[in-house]
Design an enzyme around this catalytic site. Structure first.
Site, PDB file in Angstrom:
ATOM      1  N   ASN A  66      46.456   0.438 119.263  1.00 31.66           N
ATOM      2  CA  ASN A  66      45.972   0.987 117.995  1.00 31.66           C
ATOM      3  C   ASN A  66      44.877   0.101 117.399  1.00 31.66           C
ATOM      4  O   ASN A  66      43.813   0.578 116.995  1.00 31.66           O
ATOM      5  CB  ASN A  66      47.116   1.092 116.974  1.00 31.66           C
ATOM      6  CG  ASN A  66      48.047   2.264 117.237  1.00 31.66           C
ATOM      7  OD1 ASN A  66      47.696   3.199 117.946  1.00 31.66           O
ATOM      8  ND2 ASN A  66      49.238   2.215 116.661  1.00 31.66           N
ATOM      9  N   SER A  67      45.163  -1.195 117.325  1.00 31.12           N
ATOM     10  CA  SER A  67      44.199  -2.129 116.716  1.00 31.12           C
ATOM     11  C   SER A  67      42.885  -2.156 117.490  1.00 31.12           C
ATOM     12  O   SER A  67      41.798  -2.162 116.910  1.00 31.12           O
ATOM     13  CB  SER A  67      44.791  -3.539 116.651  1.00 31.12           C
ATOM     14  OG  SER A  67      45.943  -3.558 115.838  1.00 31.12           O
ATOM     15  N   GLY A 295      49.154  -1.177 109.436  1.00 32.88           N
ATOM     16  CA  GLY A 295      49.006  -2.609 109.742  1.00 32.88           C
ATOM     17  C   GLY A 295      48.121  -2.820 110.958  1.00 32.88           C
ATOM     18  O   GLY A 295      47.274  -3.724 110.981  1.00 32.88           O
ATOM     19  N   ASP A 296      48.303  -1.965 111.976  1.00 31.18           N
ATOM     20  CA  ASP A 296      47.463  -2.058 113.184  1.00 31.18           C
ATOM     21  C   ASP A 296      46.001  -1.808 112.831  1.00 31.18           C
ATOM     22  O   ASP A 296      45.100  -2.482 113.336  1.00 31.18           O
ATOM     23  CB  ASP A 296      47.895  -1.020 114.224  1.00 31.18           C
ATOM     24  CG  ASP A 296      49.352  -1.171 114.645  1.00 31.18           C
ATOM     25  OD1 ASP A 296      49.896  -2.277 114.501  1.00 31.18           O
ATOM     26  OD2 ASP A 296      49.928  -0.167 115.118  1.00 31.18           O
ATOM     27  N   ALA A 297      45.773  -0.804 111.981  1.00 35.00           N
ATOM     28  CA  ALA A 297      44.402  -0.460 111.586  1.00 35.00           C
ATOM     29  C   ALA A 297      43.760  -1.606 110.807  1.00 35.00           C
ATOM     30  O   ALA A 297      42.583  -1.924 111.001  1.00 35.00           O
ATOM     31  CB  ALA A 297      44.406   0.809 110.750  1.00 35.00           C
TER      32      ALA A 297
END
Length: 341
Positions: A66-67, A295-297
């Site tokens: 995701n990140s 949080g990943d973003a």
């Protein structure tokens, strides 16, 4: 400037099976709201129940992936990011490959023929997400794949690395290899605390890699668990962030910086024994779709500016922008082009 291959991620690729569910569903499977856990036997029926009884979306996910995808989206340079992890030889694995390539990420998956592609049940209640990961093939990653010349070439080309703490449950050896390479070559190695259970039950593996981490990411719950497990007698997030940043460091070239998000409260950044607070972009409740991937973003946004050597304020601003975009959509998805400037 950012270039092709500048940022490499390594982690557990999971296909998110995302659905809005009632609170009874969480109770039935003994799931805590807004938490992340690994699936146990009692959870295995849940994936079919979600798929059969609820309006589900399938989204290529997994924390690190995701990140990396969000960083790629903000950088808009084809192949600026790379990603390594393990998938199964099945239709979910094919879906994952297609999705990641469309996102512009240079993926080098290990394809395991003994286990299905990993999945993550994303149970959304009132906008808050609870994650139950069934790692399956993601759990089969081995450092031998990383050592193959075409894969290690990605490590050598990159200047920045990001690995979510979840990967400590799968291949600590792979993490150590990349961490040692980063320290020896004056590169930037970043990791995430990722979940309270990582800080509690994988403390030894976490301790081993901590000296190499230049940027530690996490949220307030993870930070407090990290402190409690180490016997630090404080639950003050700013104090904890400073203490994490001051833990022993393997390579002296980069100081350690701790970055802790706190939902709608300000982001805490600790460096040089001091903290700075950065407000997030507040969102009216009615615009919140779900917090999955927020949080990943944030990390992806932060990294997109870090690789451009922008000041920390800009990194946090991009992180907050990305998180704000993601929580207004279902899962960790984003529009075709960012409007971040």
């Amino acid at each position: 400037m950012a270039y092709e291959g500048i940022l490499l991620g390594m982690g557990n690729p999971l296909l998110d099976i995302s659905a809005v569910v009632p609170e009874e569903f969480l109770k039935k499977y003994d799931i805590k709201p807004n938490n992340a856990i690994l699936a146990e036997d009692k959870h295995l029926q849940m994936y079919d129940e979600l798929a059969n009884n609820y309006d589900v979306e399938y989204i290529a996910g997994g924390a690190t992936q995701n990140s990396i995808k969000v960083a790629q989206w903000l950088l808009q340079i084809p192949g600026a990011t790379g990603y390594i992890g393990s998938i199964g030889k099945d239709k979910f694995g094919e879906e994952m490959k297609k999705n990641s390539k469309q996102a512009g990420v240079n993926v080098h998956y290990y394809e395991d023929d003994t286990a299905p592609t990993g999945t993550c049940a994303v149970c959304v209640v009132g906008g808050e997400r609870s994650l139950v990961a069934n790692l399956s093939a993601a759990n089969c990653y081995k450092a031998d794949h990383l050592k193959q010349p075409e894969n290690w070439a990605l490590v050598e080309k990159a200047k920045y690395y990001y690995i979510a703490g979840f990967f400590l449950t799968v291949s600590p050896e792979s993490i150590q290899l990349v961490a040692a390479h980063a320290a020896a070559n004056n590169k930037v190695f970043t990791m995430n605390l990722s979940a309270p259970f990582i800080c509690e039950f994988f403390k030894d593996a976490q301790e081993k890699v901590l000296p190499y981490i230049d940027y530690v990411f996490g949220n307030e719950t993870e930070a407090r668990t990290f402190a409690r497990v180490r016997g630090w007698e404080t639950d003050n997030v700013e104090e904890i962030a400073i203490k994490i940043s001051q833990l022993p460091k393997e390579s002296g070239t980069h100081k350690r910086i701790t970055v802790i998000t706190q939902g709608a409260d300000p982001v805490v950044v600790a460096e040089d024994g001091k903290t700075k607070l950065f407000p997030v972009i507040l969102l009216p409740k009615e615009k919140l779709v779900d917090t999955n991937g927020a949080g990943d973003a944030f990390v992806g946004g932060f990294l997109s500016q870090l690789v451009k050597e922008k000041p920390i304020e800009e990194c946090v601003r991009a992180g907050c922008y990305a998180a704000n975009v993601i929580i207004q959509r279902s899962g960790c998805t984003y529009p075709e082009k960012p409007d971040f400037n």
